[in-house]
Structure formats: structure tokens, C-alpha cells
Design a protein around this motif. Sequence first.
Motif, mmCIF file in Angstrom:
data_model
loop_
_atom_site.group_PDB
_atom_site.id
_atom_site.type_symbol
_atom_site.label_atom_id
_atom_site.label_comp_id
_atom_site.label_asym_id
_atom_site.label_seq_id
_atom_site.Cartn_x
_atom_site.Cartn_y
_atom_site.Cartn_z
ATOM 1 N N ALA A 179 0.840 -1.206 0.000
ATOM 2 C CA ALA A 179 0.000 0.000 0.000
ATOM 3 C C ALA A 179 0.872 1.252 0.000
ATOM 4 N N THR A 180 1.898 1.235 0.826
ATOM 5 C CA THR A 180 2.796 2.390 0.916
ATOM 6 C C THR A 180 3.604 2.544 -0.372
ATOM 7 N N GLY A 181 4.183 1.421 -0.820
ATOM 8 C CA GLY A 181 5.044 1.466 -2.001
ATOM 9 C C GLY A 181 4.322 1.917 -3.251
ATOM 10 N N ARG A 182 3.078 1.509 -3.383
ATOM 11 C CA ARG A 182 2.300 1.880 -4.571
ATOM 12 C C ARG A 182 1.522 3.181 -4.390
ATOM 13 N N GLY A 183 1.584 3.747 -3.188
ATOM 14 C CA GLY A 183 0.859 4.997 -2.925
ATOM 15 C C GLY A 183 -0.642 4.841 -2.997
ATOM 16 N N PHE A 184 -1.153 3.678 -2.581
ATOM 17 C CA PHE A 184 -2.597 3.440 -2.627
ATOM 18 C C PHE A 184 -3.323 4.206 -1.537
ATOM 19 N N ASP A 185 -4.532 4.631 -1.853
ATOM 20 C CA ASP A 185 -5.406 5.294 -0.876
ATOM 21 C C ASP A 185 -6.232 4.216 -0.169
ATOM 22 N N VAL A 186 -5.627 3.578 0.832
ATOM 23 C CA VAL A 186 -6.290 2.507 1.583
ATOM 24 C C VAL A 186 -5.927 2.628 3.058
ATOM 25 N N LYS A 187 -6.763 1.982 3.863
ATOM 26 C CA LYS A 187 -6.419 1.786 5.271
ATOM 27 C C LYS A 187 -6.173 0.296 5.459
ATOM 28 N N VAL A 188 -5.043 -0.041 6.042
ATOM 29 C CA VAL A 188 -4.691 -1.445 6.298
ATOM 30 C C VAL A 188 -4.432 -1.596 7.780
ATOM 31 N N HIS A 189 -5.169 -2.514 8.422
ATOM 32 C CA HIS A 189 -4.898 -2.758 9.848
ATOM 33 C C HIS A 189 -5.414 -4.131 10.257
ATOM 34 N N GLU A 190 -5.048 -4.530 11.460
ATOM 35 C CA GLU A 190 -5.567 -5.784 12.011
ATOM 36 C C GLU A 190 -6.706 -5.438 12.964
ATOM 37 N N PRO A 191 -7.950 -5.744 12.583
ATOM 38 C CA PRO A 191 -9.092 -5.398 13.425
ATOM 39 C C PRO A 191 -9.226 -6.370 14.602
ATOM 40 N N ASP A 192 -10.085 -6.015 15.543
ATOM 41 C CA ASP A 192 -10.374 -6.878 16.694
ATOM 42 C C ASP A 192 -11.405 -7.922 16.266
ATOM 43 N N VAL A 193 -10.920 -8.876 15.470
ATOM 44 C CA VAL A 193 -11.773 -9.953 14.950
ATOM 45 C C VAL A 193 -11.093 -11.280 15.264
ATOM 46 N N SER A 194 -11.832 -12.175 15.903
ATOM 47 C CA SER A 194 -11.281 -13.466 16.315
ATOM 48 C C SER A 194 -12.204 -14.590 15.851
ATOM 49 N N PRO A 195 -11.793 -15.347 14.837
ATOM 50 C CA PRO A 195 -12.662 -16.428 14.367
ATOM 51 C C PRO A 195 -12.827 -17.532 15.419
ATOM 52 N N LEU A 196 -14.067 -17.999 15.523
ATOM 53 C CA LEU A 196 -14.398 -19.149 16.354
ATOM 54 C C LEU A 196 -15.024 -20.165 15.402
ATOM 55 N N ALA A 197 -14.434 -21.355 15.315
ATOM 56 C CA ALA A 197 -14.945 -22.360 14.379
ATOM 57 C C ALA A 197 -15.832 -23.350 15.117
ATOM 58 N N VAL A 198 -16.897 -23.781 14.445
ATOM 59 C CA VAL A 198 -17.783 -24.824 14.959
ATOM 60 C C VAL A 198 -17.738 -25.931 13.915
ATOM 61 N N GLN A 199 -17.112 -27.059 14.251
ATOM 62 C CA GLN A 199 -16.805 -28.085 13.256
ATOM 63 C C GLN A 199 -17.307 -29.447 13.710
ATOM 64 N N GLY A 200 -17.718 -30.248 12.737
ATOM 65 C CA GLY A 200 -18.164 -31.604 13.036
ATOM 66 C C GLY A 200 -19.541 -31.855 12.460
ATOM 67 N N PRO A 201 -19.963 -33.135 12.394
ATOM 68 C CA PRO A 201 -21.242 -33.487 11.754
ATOM 69 C C PRO A 201 -22.460 -32.865 12.428
ATOM 70 N N LYS A 202 -22.362 -32.477 13.698
ATOM 71 C CA LYS A 202 -23.504 -31.852 14.359
ATOM 72 C C LYS A 202 -23.406 -30.330 14.418
ATOM 73 N N ALA A 203 -22.509 -29.763 13.600
ATOM 74 C CA ALA A 203 -22.304 -28.312 13.621
ATOM 75 C C ALA A 203 -23.560 -27.558 13.196
ATOM 76 N N ASP A 204 -24.268 -28.057 12.188
ATOM 77 C CA ASP A 204 -25.476 -27.368 11.721
ATOM 78 C C ASP A 204 -26.516 -27.282 12.839
ATOM 79 N N ASP A 205 -26.702 -28.393 13.543
ATOM 80 C CA ASP A 205 -27.711 -28.424 14.610
ATOM 81 C C ASP A 205 -27.341 -27.459 15.734
ATOM 82 N N LEU A 206 -26.085 -27.461 16.126
ATOM 83 C CA LEU A 206 -25.674 -26.558 17.209
ATOM 84 C C LEU A 206 -25.817 -25.098 16.776
#
Length: 365
Positions: free
Chosen positions: A136-163
Motif C-alpha cells: 500500500a505504501t510502495g504503490r501509494g494506494f489510498d487505503v487503510k490497512v490494519h488488524e481489526p479486533d476480529v477473532s474467528p471461532l470455528a464450529v466443526q463436526g457433523p452436528k455443527a449445523d444443529d448446534l
Amino acid sequence: MTMTQFAPARRTRRTPFSDAVEAAGVSAYSVYNRMLIPAAFRSLEEDYRHLKSAVQVWDVSCERQVEVSGPDADRLIRLLTPRNLDRMADDQCFYVPVVNAEGGMLNDPVALRPDEDRWWISIADSDLLLWVMGLATGRGFDVKVHEPDVSPLAVQGPKADDLMARVFGDVVRDVRFFRHKRLEFGGTSFVVARSGYSKQGGFEIYVEGSEHGLPLWNALFEAGKDLDVRAGCPNLIERVEGGMLSYGNDMRIENTPYECGLGKFCNGTGDYIGKAALAAKSNPQRQIRAVSVSGTTAPRIGTGWTLRNGDTFAGRITSAAWSPDFETIVSVGMVEAEFWAPGTTLSVETPDGPREAFIHEAFWA
Ligand code: THG
């Protein structure tokens, strides 16, 4: 390998779920993107059996998001990946290789647009934020780049849909594979995608705002008691059976997407970083293969196990685990072209001595 005590420090970040993960009995941690990730709860095999039969909640907060917004966001994302994004729908998640100018893999994230005006790059274990900021800096792009307060929580397994339906409503059942939808929870809303680092089916909830983490965790466990919901984590056995690649283990900066079997994602039509290099490297001399190894106990992988044909180097096994279901040691190998044909038998040097290795046509599951 002797394992001495792990010394926690502020730079090894805890997650919004760490207290609950520890209360649930995490027995091993790893570090990913300078953040804690659970590696086991009961045992690798018990966790595996449960993942394949019930439903687990995974703290995968370490899948950090690189958020890109602003007028040049689309231009930056298209420069960032060799994958053609023209057919990417608004609600779609896209697995996108990211390479440097030499075509070397920097990361293999999932890209999505949580809203019309911003992108999230859900990264694997490398400092992609710095690369994106540098572009972004090198190309002079008009953007905002950051790490937001987002934390993925995965729900995995054959009963994931039901839960998930019990917590988010039946509407969650209609979310298709690698699509996402914003769903309400506890006075806020989260992007929920049908995705995750297993082949057992399930969802990833992009928890926006750390303060919502534990309430969501508790709601899932409250709702899932009769489904035998447990805390879990990406499972080595299951993910090797499924052939899901692990950046830093199975491929690194010295590998091209073609070597990783990701050549089908090098189809961008515009300008992107690494385009010329990749065009010159589209016929790889080594490639990732499913490999089975003789024996009933998998030694530690260490820095990888060398594959040989007689005295000739034939490649390296980079992830391996005993599979109770396939009754063999399942593994991921980077195999030299001369030896990668399905059916080829090689020898492999493990810490427990030499074993036989067998090249497969495809991964197991
Ligand atoms: N989910 C999210 N972020 C992530 C991961 C994830 N970041 C880190 C890491 N995992 C990135 N690597 C992968 C590797 C594989 C997949 C997703 C991310 C994956 N592959 C599917 C498969 O192999 O079946 C399908 C990919 C496709 O063909 O589109 O899911 O897991 N949020």
C-alpha cells in the motif's frame, strides 16, 4: 523431544477465548501469528474421534484478519493474489495464494468482503499485515490497512449445523459452502461462513469485538450439552487425511503455488505481484502429494523426513500422523517429479529409523 515449560509473554497474545479454553482443559498450545492456538485437549486421537462424530468449538483467533478498506482496496487485493477474483460473489469466501515477486508463497489465506467497502484477508502463519502495508505504501494506494479486533471461532463436526441453528436460528443452515452471512447474536452481529480447517463440515464465526467472545462461547456450550459439544482445535490427523495444507509446515516462501497444487488459483488476468515469475515456473519439479508411511506410530516430524529412492533425494515429508480410520501413517510430502507418480514406493528417514513410503493418487478424505 523434551518439552520444557512454555513462558507466556505479552508478545504471545492470548485470545478472547483463552480463559474458557483453559477451563475446558487444553493440554497443549502452539503459537500462530504470535497468538496462542490450542493443539490438543484430551489426546490427538480422542479429539479426532470426537471431531468426526459430534461437534467442537475451536478457538482459531490466530487466523487474524488483515482488513483493507478505502478507495483503492480492490486494486490492492487484486495486486496481492494471483487468483482471478472476477467471479467472486459478495458473500463468497475465496482461498487465495499470496506470493512475492519470485512467485514464492507468502501465505495462503481466505479472502472475504464482510461489507461492501472492506476486505478481510484471513491469514495463515506469516506476517502478511506487513507485506500488505508495504504494498500500500510502495504503490501509494489510498487505503487503510490494519488488524481489526476480529477473532474467528470455528464450529466443526457433523452436528455443527444443529448446534449453530440453536444459537443463530435455522437461517444458518442455508449458508452454502464458502459463503457467508451476517447473523445476529447478543445485540450485535457476526459474519458467519460455512468454512473451516476440517473436512467434517461446519462454520466459522468472525467474532468482531473481543467482549463478545465469551458470551458466544458460553451460548454454544449451553445450547450443545446434549450434542456432546466440546472444545477442540484443528486436528493434525484429520487435516492430513483431508489434505489441508499448513503454511510453514507443508509449504514455505521457497515454494511456488504450482508446487503446492494451487496452480488452479493462478488465473488472474490483470497485473499482480509474481505474475511473470509464476508464468516461468508453471511446470514444477516437485509437488505436494499424499504419502502413506509404514508403521503404527508416527515419530515427531522435526524438520521433516527425507524421502529417498536408493541414494537419490526424492523429497520430504512435512506433516504426518497415525490415522486410526485408514490404519496407516497419513502424510503430506513435497515429492520430486521423478518420483511423484501414484504407486511409487520410496524409503523415508524418520527419527525412529527408515520406513517405507507410498505415493497416493489423492488424499484420504
Ligand atoms: N479459515 C479461515 N482462515 C484461515 C484458515 C481457515 N487462515 C489460516 C488458514 N486456515 C489458511 N489456509 C487454509 C487452507 C485450506 C482452507 C482454508 C484455509 C480450506 N480449503 C478447502 C479444502 O481444501 O477443501 C477448500 C478451499 C477451496 O477450494 O476454495 O478450507 O481455515 N477463516
